[in-house]
Design a protein around this motif. Structure first.
Motif, short mmCIF file in Angstrom:
data_model
loop_
_atom_site.label_atom_id
_atom_site.label_comp_id
_atom_site.label_asym_id
_atom_site.label_seq_id
_atom_site.Cartn_x
_atom_site.Cartn_y
_atom_site.Cartn_z
N TYR A 13 0.60 -1.32 -0.13
CA TYR A 13 0.03 -0.01 0.03
C TYR A 13 0.94 1.17 0.01
CZ TYR A 13 -4.26 -2.88 0.60
OH TYR A 13 -5.31 -3.84 0.61
N ASN A 15 0.93 3.54 2.04
CA ASN A 15 1.71 3.87 3.27
C ASN A 15 3.01 3.14 3.49
OD1 ASN A 15 0.47 1.53 3.73
ND2 ASN A 15 -0.81 2.31 5.61
N VAL A 17 2.85 -0.41 3.90
CA VAL A 17 2.69 -1.77 4.43
C VAL A 17 2.47 -2.72 3.18
CG1 VAL A 17 0.77 -3.16 5.31
CG2 VAL A 17 1.24 -0.83 6.09
N ALA A 19 1.07 -5.75 2.19
CA ALA A 19 -0.05 -6.60 2.70
C ALA A 19 0.04 -7.94 2.13
CB ALA A 19 -1.36 -5.85 2.32
N PRO A 37 -4.42 -13.88 11.73
CA PRO A 37 -4.94 -12.85 12.57
C PRO A 37 -5.34 -11.51 12.00
CG PRO A 37 -2.38 -13.13 12.53
CD PRO A 37 -2.99 -14.27 11.91
N ASN A 38 -5.73 -10.47 12.57
CA ASN A 38 -6.07 -9.29 11.77
C ASN A 38 -4.81 -8.76 11.24
OD1 ASN A 38 -8.63 -9.33 12.48
ND2 ASN A 38 -8.23 -8.37 14.61
N GLY A 39 -5.11 -8.13 10.22
CA GLY A 39 -3.80 -7.63 9.66
C GLY A 39 -2.97 -8.67 8.84
N ALA A 40 -3.50 -9.67 8.62
CA ALA A 40 -2.46 -10.85 7.95
C ALA A 40 -2.31 -10.77 6.37
CB ALA A 40 -2.96 -12.20 8.15
N GLY A 41 -3.55 -9.81 5.78
CA GLY A 41 -3.59 -9.82 4.48
C GLY A 41 -4.70 -10.43 3.83
N LYS A 42 -5.92 -10.98 4.79
CA LYS A 42 -6.73 -11.72 4.04
C LYS A 42 -7.68 -11.06 3.20
CE LYS A 42 -8.28 -13.16 8.35
NZ LYS A 42 -7.44 -12.19 8.95
N SER A 43 -7.95 -9.63 3.70
CA SER A 43 -9.08 -9.07 3.12
C SER A 43 -8.50 -8.44 1.70
CB SER A 43 -9.63 -7.64 3.80
OG SER A 43 -10.21 -8.23 5.05
N THR A 44 -7.11 -8.18 2.07
CA THR A 44 -6.61 -7.70 0.71
C THR A 44 -6.59 -8.69 -0.53
OG1 THR A 44 -5.11 -6.19 1.92
CG2 THR A 44 -4.30 -6.65 -0.31
N ARG A 47 -10.29 -9.42 -1.90
CA ARG A 47 -10.68 -8.05 -2.56
C ARG A 47 -9.83 -8.26 -3.85
NH1 ARG A 47 -10.08 -4.46 2.09
NH2 ARG A 47 -8.25 -3.95 1.26
P1 ADP Z 1 -6.90 -8.82 7.33
O1 ADP Z 1 -8.11 -8.74 6.31
O2 ADP Z 1 -6.17 -10.32 7.43
O3 ADP Z 1 -7.08 -8.32 8.68
P2 ADP Z 1 -5.66 -6.55 5.43
O4 ADP Z 1 -5.68 -7.29 4.30
O5 ADP Z 1 -7.13 -5.99 5.99
O6 ADP Z 1 -5.80 -7.98 6.55
O7 ADP Z 1 -4.67 -5.70 5.96
C1 ADP Z 1 -3.14 -6.26 5.77
C2 ADP Z 1 -2.30 -5.08 6.08
O8 ADP Z 1 -2.54 -4.04 5.05
C3 ADP Z 1 -2.69 -4.28 7.23
O9 ADP Z 1 -1.39 -4.12 8.12
C4 ADP Z 1 -3.59 -3.15 7.00
O10 ADP Z 1 -3.46 -2.21 8.11
C5 ADP Z 1 -3.11 -2.80 5.69
N1 ADP Z 1 -4.06 -2.18 4.86
C6 ADP Z 1 -5.17 -2.94 4.54
N2 ADP Z 1 -5.84 -1.82 3.69
C7 ADP Z 1 -5.03 -0.99 3.55
C8 ADP Z 1 -5.10 0.54 2.63
N3 ADP Z 1 -6.16 0.48 2.01
N4 ADP Z 1 -4.06 1.53 2.98
C9 ADP Z 1 -2.96 1.13 3.67
N5 ADP Z 1 -3.14 -0.33 4.25
C10 ADP Z 1 -3.92 -0.98 4.18
#
Ligand code: ADP
Length: 299
Positions: A13, A15, A17, A19, A37-44, A47
């Motif tokens: 991303y 910033n 990170v 992901a 865990p939260n922040g693992a990259g699952k949602s990324t 999506r």
């Molecule tokens: P999970 O679904 O496993 O909780 P995410 O995919 O949401 O993980 O996030 C993975 C990492 O990317 C985290 O550190 C999160 O803070 C960061 N992150 C997710 N979306 C964004 C974004 N749009 N911009 C910046 N950082 C992001």
């Protein structure tokens, strides 16, 4: 046979990170659990597979579709339930489904009524079809989310942390619906709840820091830990010294306020320990912690 193939996917991303870190994964028919865990990259990851965002590099294919170059092809056969669905209007489930079905291109009112009835029955919402979705409970809203994504008879279904925030009864009802849906399709389902995967999934991956740390069936992963899980009663003061000597997977207070610790070890750590049957939670902590401690996954 793999339906969904993810190859060397990376995403950093703006910033900074990272992901997704060169993540590869192959998924067949049935329920696939993405555990981390939260922040693992699952949602990324989800999506990106759902064509809602672009990776920096890598490729994704579903059956014969090259997902990143032909997103519209995938969208036709995709059902996606995001973590946050937003606010529902004060409209009955039946009417809302009819509206969504129109948006999905089903022109005939008769066909829309038929498919709406089918998905309402599948998600156990038929009796509540005249109620406003905005008045549904959390669990009913999640099941409605499944109902709406089933309208175009998707072959690939992606659901992001659907059980977060559901009470135990709602969670069970929701998992039963997903189980039903998952027998015919490829369902990718993310969670940080180990029991969700154990109850539901025929295959799974444990992810953290944008990487797959382990991919296996839940049964196989549990079997691999046979003879390597040990437990003993201790006190909070002694926990630190055990952490220095062994890989402590979990610690829980028992009714007499002592601490029960579970550790991973090839041999009995000392005479105080007894052998335990491994659980999927042991697998999860083992995979996450051995990576943190040694940089290596245990298996
Ligand atoms: P999970 O679904 O496993 O909780 P995410 O995919 O949401 O993980 O996030 C993975 C990492 O990317 C985290 O550190 C999160 O803070 C960061 N992150 C997710 N979306 C964004 C974004 N749009 N911009 C910046 N950082 C992001």
């Amino acid at each position: 046979m793999s339906n969904l193939i993810v190859k060397e996917l990376s995403k950093t991303y703006q910033n900074g990170v990272k992901a997704l870190n060169n993540l590869s994964l192959e998924i067949g028919t049935g329920m696939f659990g993405l555990l981390g865990p939260n922040g693992a990259g699952k949602s990324t990851l989800m999506r990106t597979i759902a064509t809602l965002q672009q990776p920096d590099s890598g490729c994704i294919s579903f059956q014969e579709i090259d997902v990143l170059t032909h997103p519209m092809e995938l969208r036709k056969i995709l059902g996606y339930l995001p973590q946050e669905f937003g606010v529902y209007p004060k409209v009955s489930a039946e009417k809302l489904l009819d509206y969504f079905a129109t948006l999905k291109g089903i022109a005939s009112a008769k066909q829309r009524a038929a498919i709406s009835q089918e998905v309402l029955e599948l998600t156990n919402l038929y009796d509540d079809r005249r109620k406003s979705v905005s008045d549904y409970s959390g669990g009913m809203k999640q099941r409605f989310g499944i109902a709406q994504l089933l309208l175009n008879r998707p072959k690939l279904i992606i659901v992001d942390e659907p059980t977060a925030g559901l009470d135990p009864a709602e969670r069970k009802r929701f998992l039963n619906v997903l189980r039903e849906v998952g027998t015919q399709n490829t369902v990718l389902f993310s969670t940080h709840i180990v029991d969700d995967v154990h109850e539901l999934c025929n295959d799974m991956a444990i992810v953290n820091h944008g990487q797959v740390l382990k991919k296996s069936t839940p049964e196989q992963a549990i079997n691999e830990l046979e003879g390597k899980i040990w437990a003993t009663k201790t006190s909070p003061d002694e926990l630190g010294s055990y952490k220095n000597k062994t890989l402590v997977l979990s610690s829980n207070f028992s009714s007499d306020n002592s601490l029960i610790i579970r550790v991973y070890s090839n041999t009995k750590p000392d005479r105080h320990f007894s052998a335990e049957s491994p659980t999927l939670e042991d697998v999860y902590f083992c995979v996450l912690q051995s990576k943190e401690h040694t940089g290596q996954s245990y298996a």
